[in-house]
Structures are given as C-alpha cells and as structure tokens.
Scaffold this active site. Structure first.
Site, PDB file in Angstrom:
ATOM      1  CE  LYS A  38      -2.191  -0.833   3.896  1.00 34.88           C
ATOM      2  NZ  LYS A  38      -1.323  -1.953   4.375  1.00 34.88           N
ATOM      3  NE  ARG A  44      -3.590  -1.131  10.386  1.00 36.70           N
ATOM      4  CZ  ARG A  44      -2.491  -0.530   9.905  1.00 36.70           C
ATOM      5  NH1 ARG A  44      -2.445   0.754   9.736  1.00 36.70           N
ATOM      6  NH2 ARG A  44      -1.430  -1.253   9.614  1.00 36.70           N
ATOM      7  NE  ARG A  59       7.995  -2.688   5.532  1.00 32.22           N
ATOM      8  CZ  ARG A  59       6.713  -2.416   5.733  1.00 32.22           C
ATOM      9  NH1 ARG A  59       5.910  -2.221   4.715  1.00 32.22           N
ATOM     10  NH2 ARG A  59       6.217  -2.380   6.947  1.00 32.22           N
ATOM     11  NE  ARG A  85       7.181  -0.001   9.846  1.00 30.45           N
ATOM     12  CZ  ARG A  85       5.960  -0.010   9.333  1.00 30.45           C
ATOM     13  NH1 ARG A  85       5.747   0.536   8.145  1.00 30.45           N
ATOM     14  NH2 ARG A  85       4.947  -0.541   9.971  1.00 30.45           N
ATOM     15  NE  ARG A 121       3.279  -4.563  11.523  1.00 33.21           N
ATOM     16  CZ  ARG A 121       4.113  -4.245  10.529  1.00 33.21           C
ATOM     17  NH1 ARG A 121       5.301  -4.789  10.465  1.00 33.21           N
ATOM     18  NH2 ARG A 121       3.746  -3.391   9.615  1.00 33.21           N
TER      19      ARG A 121
HETATM   20  P1  AMP Z   1       1.585   0.723   9.240  1.00 35.31           P
HETATM   21  O1  AMP Z   1       2.734   1.624   8.979  1.00 35.31           O
HETATM   22  O2  AMP Z   1       0.363   1.105   8.468  1.00 35.31           O
HETATM   23  O3  AMP Z   1       1.936  -0.737   9.091  1.00 35.31           O
HETATM   24  O4  AMP Z   1       1.195   0.929  10.785  1.00 35.31           O
HETATM   25  C1  AMP Z   1       2.128   0.655  11.800  1.00 35.31           C
HETATM   26  C2  AMP Z   1       1.404   0.528  13.125  1.00 35.31           C
HETATM   27  O5  AMP Z   1       0.753   1.761  13.447  1.00 35.31           O
HETATM   28  C3  AMP Z   1       0.298  -0.520  13.196  1.00 35.31           C
HETATM   29  O6  AMP Z   1       0.785  -1.820  13.423  1.00 35.31           O
HETATM   30  C4  AMP Z   1      -0.514   0.006  14.382  1.00 35.31           C
HETATM   31  O7  AMP Z   1       0.133  -0.257  15.616  1.00 35.31           O
HETATM   32  C5  AMP Z   1      -0.459   1.519  14.147  1.00 35.31           C
HETATM   33  N1  AMP Z   1      -1.588   1.957  13.301  1.00 35.31           N
HETATM   34  C6  AMP Z   1      -1.501   2.554  12.082  1.00 35.31           C
HETATM   35  N2  AMP Z   1      -2.723   2.822  11.583  1.00 35.31           N
HETATM   36  C7  AMP Z   1      -3.613   2.361  12.509  1.00 35.31           C
HETATM   37  C8  AMP Z   1      -5.031   2.306  12.559  1.00 35.31           C
HETATM   38  N3  AMP Z   1      -5.788   2.771  11.570  1.00 35.31           N
HETATM   39  N4  AMP Z   1      -5.597   1.760  13.677  1.00 35.31           N
HETATM   40  C9  AMP Z   1      -4.853   1.305  14.701  1.00 35.31           C
HETATM   41  N5  AMP Z   1      -3.513   1.296  14.696  1.00 35.31           N
HETATM   42  C10 AMP Z   1      -2.882   1.828  13.614  1.00 35.31           C
END
Ligand code: AMP
Length: 217
Positions: free
Chosen positions: A13, A88, A127, A162, A173
C-alpha cells in the site's frame, strides 16, 4: 479524487501510494507514518501509540480517529487523498463514513490489496525503509540501489529496519489484521469503486492495474 487502500501489512500500500501520489497530485495519508513521526517528535499521540506499535497491535480507535479527523480537515486534503492504513476496524470505518459525509466528500476508489500470507512474512521481514524519504526496498537490494534520496538528491537513501518488521512482531501484525481488519473488507466490497487487486505481483504490474482502474490523471 479520494482513494482508500485496504490490505495487510506488507501488501504494498505504501509503495503504490507514493507512486499514485505523484501521478495524480494526491496527499498520502498513512496513519502508520503519522504515528512514527509523532514518536520521533515525542508528542502525546506518539507516547500513546508507541507501546501498541512495538507489540504489533492496533492503537486505540479514539486516538486514531482524532488523528485522522484533524488531518482530513487540513486544506491540502481538498486536492484529493489516498488513505493508507485507515480505517482498520469497524468503528474506524463508521467514523470515516461520518467524517466524509460531514465534509461533503466521498471515496472514489477502494482497492483491496490481496497477498498470500507467506509472501507477506517474507516481504516484511526483509523490508528496509529510508529514514528520510520513506521509500522501501528488500534487504538484498540495499547495497545495489544507488538511488539518490528523493528528499535530498545529494544523498543516498539511509535504510533501516522498522522495529515492528522484526520477525517476532510480523506474525502478530498479520494476525491482528486478519482478526480486526479483514472483517471490514465485506463492508467496503459493496461500495461503488471497489476493486480487489492481486498484489502478489511486481510493483509495476500492481501499479498498472491501479492506473487503468483510475483512468487518466
Ligand atoms: P503501518 O505503517 O500502516 O503498518 O502501521 C504501523 C502501526 O501503526 C500498526 O501496526 C498500528 O500499531 C499503528 N496503526 C496505524 N494505523 C492504525 C489504525 N488505523 N488503527 C490502529 N492502529 C494503527
């Protein structure tokens, strides 16, 4: 044009957001990036989010919804946006509907990124992300990419892993995605502009599908 990307971590994404952002002049709204920035700046939102992120769990809905409400009301979002990583959960999806209706906006395209679990685990564990421009490569490409950083062309990208891409967090995750986010796909699949995309393919192939679906810029 307002676009929603929905898909598990590692489904591409972020990569596709960056490309569409440039092509269509859209604002990239990644709640994950917003939280990482808040953690770096040590803000209250960052403090609230950090523990959940380190464990591979979701940040509470109220925190995420407040964050996106503020961001969506900023003037630059009027030019169109890509939502990457929000909503989410079901309460987040309902909140988004309400926010958009209140601002007289709608989603024009909704893409579900579909990737086999085995591929996700491989991609996430290898990654690497550039600290400055956010571009991602796999571990074995770090040495070969001479890519100049798109934030500062005088420099090369500065890649790191990360903390939530560590192998022990990746599985959690994906599990959280399956339990909490996969159920809202049904809700979006009935909406106009929904398309399920086979995102197991190379980034160029996935981009081609998105571009064709969106039509001319
Ligand atoms: P991402 O970079 O999108 O993989 O997000 C990294 C982390 O941020 C996720 O594993 C969650 O801990 C938190 N996070 C990001 N977006 C959301 C969301 N919409 N709802 C809850 N947690 C989020």
């Amino acid at each position: 044009m307002n676009i929603l990307f929905i898909g598990p971590p590692g489904s591409g994404k972020g990569t596709q957001s960056k490309r569409l952002q440039d092509r269509f002049g859209l604002v990239h709204l990644s709640t994950g990036d917003m939280f990482r920035e808040a953690i770096t700046r040590q803000t209250q939102v960052g403090m609230k989010a950090k523990g959940f992120m380190d464990r591979g769990e979701y940040v509470p809905d109220s925190v995420v919804i407040d964050l996106i409400r503020d961001r969506l009301s900023a003037p630059d979002c009027k030019q169109g946006f890509i939502l990457d990583g929000f909503p989410r959960t079901e309460p987040q999806a309902e909140a988004l509907d309400g926010l958009l209706a209140g601002m007289g906006m709608k989603l024009d395209a909704i893409f579900q990124f579909d990737v086999a679990k085995r591929v996700l685990v491989e991609r996430l564990s290898s990654r690497r992300v550039c600290r400055n421009c956010g571009s991602t490569v796999s571990q074995d490409q770090v040495e070969s990419v001479g890519a100049e950083c798109s934030k500062d062309s005088a420099k090369k990208c500065d890649f790191y892993q990360r903390s939530d891409d560590a192998p022990e967090v990746v599985g959690r995750r994906i599990e959280v995605y399956e339990n909490q986010t996969a159920p809202i796909v049904g809700f979006y699949s009935k909406k106009p502009g929904f398309l399920k995309v086979d995102a197991d393919q190379q980034p160029d192939a996935v981009y081609g599908i998105l571009e064709r679906a969106l039509g001319p810029a």
